[in-house]
Design a protein around this motif. Sequence first.
Motif, PDB file in Angstrom:
ATOM      1  N   ARG A 145       0.854  -1.196   0.000  1.00 33.73           N
ATOM      2  CA  ARG A 145       0.000   0.000   0.000  1.00 33.73           C
ATOM      3  C   ARG A 145       0.886   1.241   0.000  1.00 33.73           C
ATOM      4  N   GLN A 173      -4.607   3.049  -2.623  1.00 34.99           N
ATOM      5  CA  GLN A 173      -4.355   2.065  -3.670  1.00 34.99           C
ATOM      6  C   GLN A 173      -3.618   0.857  -3.110  1.00 34.99           C
ATOM      7  N   VAL A 174      -4.032  -0.314  -3.544  1.00 34.62           N
ATOM      8  CA  VAL A 174      -3.346  -1.561  -3.210  1.00 34.62           C
ATOM      9  C   VAL A 174      -2.704  -2.106  -4.481  1.00 34.62           C
TER      10      VAL A 174
END
Length: 474
Positions: free
Chosen positions: A281, A286-287
């Motif tokens: 992360r 956002q991953v």
Amino acid sequence: MFVRKKVHRDMANIHVYTAKKLSDMAGSLEELAKNFDEDSLTGKGLTREDGLAAMQMAGAMVCGDCNRCNLYSDSEKEDSYYLYYLLRAFEQKGNIDYEDMPRLFRETCKRQGDYVGQLNRNLGKATMNLSWKNRYLESRDAVVSQFRELAMILEEFSEQIEQAIDLTPEKERAIRREFAKHHMVVEHMLILGYDNNQKEAFLTVRTNHGRCIMAKEAAQVLGQAMGRERWTVARNSKSIVTRQASTIRFLEEGTYQVLYGVARTPKSGETVSGDNFTFCRNTPGQVVMSLSDGMGTGETAGRESRRVIELTEQLLAAGYMPRSALKLVNTVLLLSGEEQHPATIDLCCIDLYTGVLEVMKMGAAATFLIREDGVELLQACDVPAGMFHHVEPALISQKLWEDDRIVMVSDGVLDGLPGEDKERVMADYLEGIVKRNPQNMADEILEFAEQFAEDVRDDMTVLVAGIWKNFKDR
């Protein structure tokens, strides 16, 4: 620091000024890249001038005053077909043979061996010089491409700043009041909202009762003040609020959360897997999941795939767009040495605010989406990173919904399945799998792939991720 009242009045001007400066910098980098492009010669082979120079040098070393065959003077003509043939023959075979020489030369030259040997040496030197020249030009092209990618990043950041909305006036009173209840004083603040519904806050805060408070507790207080939202402390921000005022950056958590599981096994007889993966992360909201399969198996393949994963992760954390990051990784692998060690790259980026999945592949195996109504196959035919200079990653975009599963696998998983259409075999299996937590599913999928052979013939890695809405968004 921000002035309490003046900051609100001047925020728009600050945004416009900052955005304009970044846009100007982006334009300058793009113009610089264009200037380099005007004389790019990468990829060209031996030229007519190289061939004539090789002949002239051979003639000076061997022929002396002899002009029986007129080989050089004939080749010097603009319409000389033989010179073109000679260069192509050398490029294909690596040397010129007697049968490649013209008939007049073979019948009249008394020093054929010396001349052909000298000609091959001269063309070999020209080829070596060309190789180094192309290597230099490829390195230059890599720098130019980074000018362009950096220009794109600056331009995008410029637009983001210009479109940001200052939410401070409408939230300031509630935030100060809520923090005061928890013995904290907010001296200055800036609350920004972006077009993807993400919010960001900068609070200059201190305690007023002599004790320290964890920054993650302050994030919970901020969430209460903002209407029971979920907030977190940004990476590299201070972790403790003390009596000394300091500015802490907070980020609103996304609509979705992602959990993952991984199962892997090396090739039979190997102790180290040639596959590597990451789940991180590094960027707000956002991953990123990535999977890389190094060429071959064992320690060498593992080292190359780990290098790809680490470099990709670092570039994404630095602000590079996923496509730009993969292109740069490809360039680095290509120019890192004479020996090629290509590696596949499979990258999945999940926006936690919108639930949009972006899949980028360079030579990687198919990715599978397990949805409520079936299994969707995401694949692209491409070459691995580190093989060719100008490679464009394949991009696939999908909207994810709650309880969807993403299944990423290395080539070894699919290669071990029976039948010709191995992707279809895996998709059919996933159609009947019970949705459970990602780790259990990863273990089950790997066990399914291993059952078709007594020995594992290639490294196998299964990466499974599940997406769910946060409780406040249910």
